[in-house]
Design a protein around this motif. Structure first.
Motif, PDB file in Angstrom:
ATOM      1  N   UNK A   1      68.572  81.874  48.324  1.00 59.58           N
ATOM      2  CA  UNK A   1      69.907  81.863  47.725  1.00 59.58           C
ATOM      3  C   UNK A   1      69.837  81.489  46.252  1.00 59.58           C
ATOM      4  N   UNK A   2      69.007  80.518  45.929  1.00 59.23           N
ATOM      5  CA  UNK A   2      68.883  80.071  44.540  1.00 59.23           C
ATOM      6  C   UNK A   2      68.276  81.155  43.656  1.00 59.23           C
ATOM      7  N   UNK A   3      67.272  81.855  44.150  1.00 59.59           N
ATOM      8  CA  UNK A   3      66.659  82.884  43.299  1.00 59.59           C
ATOM      9  C   UNK A   3      67.609  84.063  43.072  1.00 59.59           C
ATOM     10  N   UNK A   4      68.430  84.392  44.089  1.00 57.42           N
ATOM     11  CA  UNK A   4      69.423  85.451  43.877  1.00 57.42           C
ATOM     12  C   UNK A   4      70.411  85.038  42.796  1.00 57.42           C
ATOM     13  N   UNK A   5      70.806  83.767  42.796  1.00 57.98           N
ATOM     14  CA  UNK A   5      71.685  83.265  41.735  1.00 57.98           C
ATOM     15  C   UNK A   5      71.003  83.373  40.377  1.00 57.98           C
ATOM     16  N   UNK A   6      69.728  82.999  40.313  1.00 55.57           N
ATOM     17  CA  UNK A   6      69.004  83.040  39.048  1.00 55.57           C
ATOM     18  C   UNK A   6      68.854  84.463  38.531  1.00 55.57           C
ATOM     19  N   UNK A   7      68.610  85.387  39.435  1.00 51.86           N
ATOM     20  CA  UNK A   7      68.464  86.786  39.039  1.00 51.86           C
ATOM     21  C   UNK A   7      69.820  87.478  38.849  1.00 51.86           C
ATOM     22  N   UNK A   8      70.888  86.765  39.174  1.00 54.61           N
ATOM     23  CA  UNK A   8      72.235  87.325  39.072  1.00 54.61           C
ATOM     24  C   UNK A   8      72.366  88.580  39.942  1.00 54.61           C
ATOM     25  N   UNK A   9      71.859  88.476  41.157  1.00 56.88           N
ATOM     26  CA  UNK A   9      71.920  89.586  42.110  1.00 56.88           C
ATOM     27  C   UNK A   9      72.914  89.241  43.205  1.00 56.88           C
ATOM     28  N   UNK A  10      73.869  90.103  43.430  1.00 60.67           N
ATOM     29  CA  UNK A  10      74.757  89.977  44.569  1.00 60.67           C
ATOM     30  C   UNK A  10      74.026  90.464  45.819  1.00 60.67           C
ATOM     31  N   UNK A  11      74.225  89.761  46.926  1.00 56.97           N
ATOM     32  CA  UNK A  11      73.523  90.115  48.151  1.00 56.97           C
ATOM     33  C   UNK A  11      73.751  91.579  48.533  1.00 56.97           C
ATOM     34  N   UNK A  12      74.948  92.072  48.257  1.00 55.59           N
ATOM     35  CA  UNK A  12      75.261  93.454  48.629  1.00 55.59           C
ATOM     36  C   UNK A  12      74.484  94.466  47.782  1.00 55.59           C
ATOM     37  N   UNK A  13      74.048  94.054  46.591  1.00 56.28           N
ATOM     38  CA  UNK A  13      73.331  94.975  45.699  1.00 56.28           C
ATOM     39  C   UNK A  13      71.827  94.970  45.930  1.00 56.28           C
ATOM     40  N   UNK A  14      71.323  94.008  46.675  1.00 59.07           N
ATOM     41  CA  UNK A  14      69.884  93.882  46.883  1.00 59.07           C
ATOM     42  C   UNK A  14      69.393  94.960  47.848  1.00 59.07           C
ATOM     43  N   UNK A  15      68.240  95.531  47.533  1.00 55.74           N
ATOM     44  CA  UNK A  15      67.622  96.533  48.406  1.00 55.74           C
ATOM     45  C   UNK A  15      66.816  95.808  49.481  1.00 55.74           C
ATOM     46  N   UNK A  16      67.504  95.368  50.528  1.00 53.36           N
ATOM     47  CA  UNK A  16      66.845  94.625  51.596  1.00 53.36           C
ATOM     48  C   UNK A  16      65.856  95.483  52.366  1.00 53.36           C
ATOM     49  N   UNK A  17      66.156  96.763  52.502  1.00 53.18           N
ATOM     50  CA  UNK A  17      65.302  97.649  53.293  1.00 53.18           C
ATOM     51  C   UNK A  17      63.883  97.708  52.743  1.00 53.18           C
ATOM     52  N   UNK A  18      63.753  97.647  51.411  1.00 53.20           N
ATOM     53  CA  UNK A  18      62.436  97.770  50.808  1.00 53.20           C
ATOM     54  C   UNK A  18      61.890  96.449  50.274  1.00 53.20           C
ATOM     55  N   UNK A  19      62.672  95.388  50.333  1.00 50.18           N
ATOM     56  CA  UNK A  19      62.175  94.074  49.927  1.00 50.18           C
ATOM     57  C   UNK A  19      61.251  93.516  50.997  1.00 50.18           C
ATOM     58  N   UNK A  20      60.320  92.668  50.584  1.00 48.62           N
ATOM     59  CA  UNK A  20      59.313  92.169  51.520  1.00 48.62           C
ATOM     60  C   UNK A  20      59.050  90.689  51.266  1.00 48.62           C
TER      61      UNK A  20
END
Length: 473
Positions: free
Chosen positions: A202-221
């Motif tokens: 959660x903290x790194x998404x905040x730091x990267x300014x990434x909304x959870x809905x915008x993250x490519x979860x399918x290809x993230x590892x």
């Protein structure tokens, strides 16, 4: 008297004679480099910036810092992964640190010093560069570092204080070799940041300014060595399943280092605790397992901290008019016995256990005093004596949840706001071990009218179910 001239001094041959000065006159060689001296005398304003910028974070305003975050700035001046210029990267390749990216060069299990490291495999740095330069991934390191402490304790041993500095030095050396925009998140306490809990993510998404809905979860590892694998063909079993559980919690693919870097086939694995096994298959209303048999009686609850005693009381006994006697509130057993006697004198049945808060709190208060859990026959005998004194029956409700479920319940309750309105802290493992060391299964011959055994099953709203079924331990 003869005055013959002195013989001329023979010239010393230089053939095969060392050119070094005598040992006593030999100059001690300094390990201080000229660049280090120059840096020391260079004004701070003119020194080049550190390539790794470090920050410390806390779970909330009322708790000390427990998360160490490092952000590396490449030598070519390119933007770090936290800057807006890198916002197009929606895939994250996250890695555990020890035994995944690196291992000790000494061969020891735990690192000796900041130089005691080597790549886990020679292919690691090249694979990371390919992920960033060719495949468009953000690269982050997410690591539990229980051997570090960020607590500002001047009385702490210097060896403990120096560990953080040594860790930073090692990270800087590793990141310098890669020279890519990188960041590391290191959890130092057993709080919301510790994997498999998702606080670092959660903290790194905040730091990267990434909304959870915008993250490519399918290809993230996420790649880590704690995959819960069985021992096989001379390979030891994994110490835990926390990395695999972390990846499942956030919804991304998981690989072990052997699978990701070496292309090996997955090995069988096993989780020691699967929360979904304790969620009922049906949403139908559950009938009360407790029936009031006597006009006036005492009911003793026996069970580990976190076994569900509080939930059971508020759902089934409080509506029947049972008064609660809670040592967590009354502090001493003698006070509890006195208050219970007063209730019985007033014609009120009594439930003896730990029932904090209100019906809206779904989990039991977890105690530091095993007396509160009525773990052994000696403690329960005090309540049997009280029932005899007032000539009323005594019954026992025995909560059979094992230690893993109880630790899970405690972590869920303590580490999220939705299910912890009283902001209770997480318990030490000593609380669970203390109960286990004193536990004696209740028997009818102790004087009980009956013993009702209750196995744990989750109850709660859909929102609470989503939280509870994550991996927390």
């Amino acid at each position: 008297m003869s005055t013959s001239p002195k013989p001329a001094k023979r010239k010393r041959s230089t053939i095969n004679v060392p050119v070094s000065p005598p040992p006593l006159r030999r100059k001690v060689q300094s390990t201080t480099t000229s660049s280090a001296v120059s840096s020391f005398f260079t004004p701070t304003s003119k020194k080049p910036p550190e390539k790794v910028n470090w920050q410390e974070r806390a779970p909330n305003d009322n708790t000390p810092n427990s998360l160490l975050v490092g952000k590396y700035n490449p030598a070519d001046g390119s933007k770090s992964g936290f800057d807006a210029g890198d916002g197009a990267r929606k895939k994250i390749a996250a890695f555990d640190f020890d035994s995944t990216l690196i291992q000790t060069s000494s061969g020891k299990k735990f690192v000796f010093d900041s130089q005691d490291w080597k790549w886990w495999h020679p292919s690691v740095p090249g694979r990371l560069r390919k992920l960033y330069l060719e495949e468009g991934y953000k690269i982050v390191v997410i690591s539990n570092q229980g051997g570090l402490s960020l607590k500002q304790d001047t009385k702490a041993p210097k060896s403990l204080q120096s560990k953080v500095g040594s860790f930073k030095t090692k990270v800087s050396a590793i990141f310098n070799q890669l020279d890519l925009p990188l960041s590391i998140y290191a959890s130092t306490e057993k709080d919301i940041y510790r994997k498999p809990r998702t606080g670092m993510w959660t903290k790194l998404l905040d730091d990267y300014n990434i909304q959870a809905a915008d993250l490519d979860l399918e290809h993230s590892i996420f790649v880590g060595d704690a995959g819960g694998r069985h021992a096989e063909a001379g390979k030891p079993k994994d110490f835990s399943c926390s990395d695999r559980n972390f990846a499942e919690n956030i919804g991304i693919k998981f690989h072990t280092p052997e699978e990701f870097f070496l292309g090996e086939s997955p090995r069988p694995f096993m989780r020691t605790f699967e929360p979904t096994d304790y969620v009922p298959d049906t949403t139908a209303e559950v009938s009360s397992p407790f029936t009031k048999k006597n006009d006036l009686d005492v009911v003793v609850f026996c069970g580990s901290p976190g076994a569900g005693k509080s939930t059971f009381y508020w759902r089934f006994l409080e509506p029947l008019g049972y008064a609660r006697v809670n040592q967590d509130i009354l502090k001493t057993r003698d006070k509890c016995i006195k208050v219970a006697g007063e209730y019985l004198s007033e014609g009120k049945s009594v439930a003896v256990g730990t029932f904090p808060g209100s019906p809206s709190i779904p989990y039991a208060n977890v105690l530091s005093h095993t007396d509160n859990t009525n773990a052994d026959a000696e403690v329960r005998a005090k309540w049997v004596e009280l029932a005899k004194k007032y000539s009323v029956p005594i019954r026992c409700v025995h909560f059979t949840a094992d230690a893993k479920i109880c630790e899970h319940n405690d972590a869920v309750r303590a580490l999220n706001k939705t299910m912890n309105p009283e902001q209770r802290s997480i318990l030490s493992s000593l609380a669970f071990r203390g109960f286990a060391s004193r536990y004696q299964q209740p028997k009818l011959n102790e004087g009980f009218q009956d013993i009702l055994e209750i196995a744990f099953k989750f109850t709660g709203s859909e929102e609470e179910k989503v939280i509870w079924t994550r991996h927390w331990i």
